[in-house]
Design a protein around this motif. Structure first.
Motif: not given
Length: 275
Positions: A55-56, A234-236, A242-244
């Protein structure tokens, strides 16, 4: 193990690609829109059985967003590719059948558009039109026709020398009659292959323009928007954001790219039964 020739492999690829497309469209319809709702109690969850893509930061299910985004990208890419194929057909036939002046004008346009990278021209067109769906579709359609135009022009010039075309001219048939009865049916394979080859490029360029903020609305679950929003997280360590979606986009694009290339070789009678 039986050995399959290119025709058999291509037919298998067509079946697989069709099943994949149907699965994506069906999946996007079956999951509904509940996963797009904000659920702060479910935010930032890693991939699990309940949420295979995680989840985001707002608790939205990434599998639902990815399926909806792929479906949206497929629709926009197909619309833009169809418009580009129509432009290529009209210009290619005009260059080959309407005299030297038309041929020179179309050749000049092809050279002009091919002298500038697609993405640069696409960004300029999308920016001029204010972005959005219209900007993306018009931009992709106006930047992906040159190569197919050259192919159609060469094919029509070859068909013009055919004996049955010459007989039709001597019988007083009009250019429109010859074009629709003799030329267009022979161009259908090239148009289908051209559509399949333009389709993945249209999807990628739509996602790229949307990624930089000149494409679809941020309220739409487009893959470009999902990737753009995920960059700040992404840094967290939230790699799944982003990958999927990125992997799903690349797989869909690659499948249709390979399918179009194999179909192009399939219509060549000299290579149709290659192993």
């Amino acid at each position: 193990m039986p050995q399959f020739n290119r025709r058999q492999r291509t037919l298998f690829g067509i079946s697989f690609g069709s099943c994949l497309l149907a699965a994506v469209l069906l999946g996007a319809w079956l999951v509904g829109s509940d996963g797009l709702a904000t659920q702060l109690s479910q935010r930032n969850l890693a991939p699990s059985f309940a949420h295979p893509f995680g989840t985001d930061w707002l608790g939205r299910d990434m599998l639902t967003r990815t399926l909806k985004g792929i479906r949206l990208s497929l629709g926009v890419g197909m619309l833009a590719a169809l418009c580009s194929v129509v432009i290529a057909l009209v210009l290619g036939m005009a260059a080959a059948t309407m005299g030297r002046m038309a041929d020179r004008v179309v050749t000049w346009l092809v050279d002009l558009f091919m002298s500038v990278p697609h993405l640069v021209t696409l960004i300029l067109i999308a920016f001029t039109l204010g972005g959005g769906l219209k900007g993306v579709v018009v931009g992709v359609a106006l930047t992906h026709w040159p190569n197919l135009t050259r192919i159609i022009r060469a094919e029509v010039m070859q068909l013009r020398a055919a004996e049955y075309v010459q007989i039709s001219r001597q019988l007083g048939k009009s250019r429109w009659w010859i074009a629709t009865r003799h030329l267009l049916p022979h161009l259908i394979p090239q148009l289908v292959v051209g559509l399949l080859l333009l389709f993945p490029h249209a999807i990628l360029h739509e996602s790229a323009v949307t990624f930089i903020g000149l494409g679809l609305s941020p309220h739409e679950p487009a893959i470009g928007i999902i990737l753009s929003e995920s960059m700040r997280y992404l840094s967290t360590g939230m790699w799944w954001l982003a990958f999927f979606p990125g992997l799903s986009l690349l797989l869909v694009v690659r499948i249709f790219d390979v399918l179009g290339e194999n179909l192009r070789l399939l219509i060549d009678p000299r290579r149709a039964h290659d192993s």
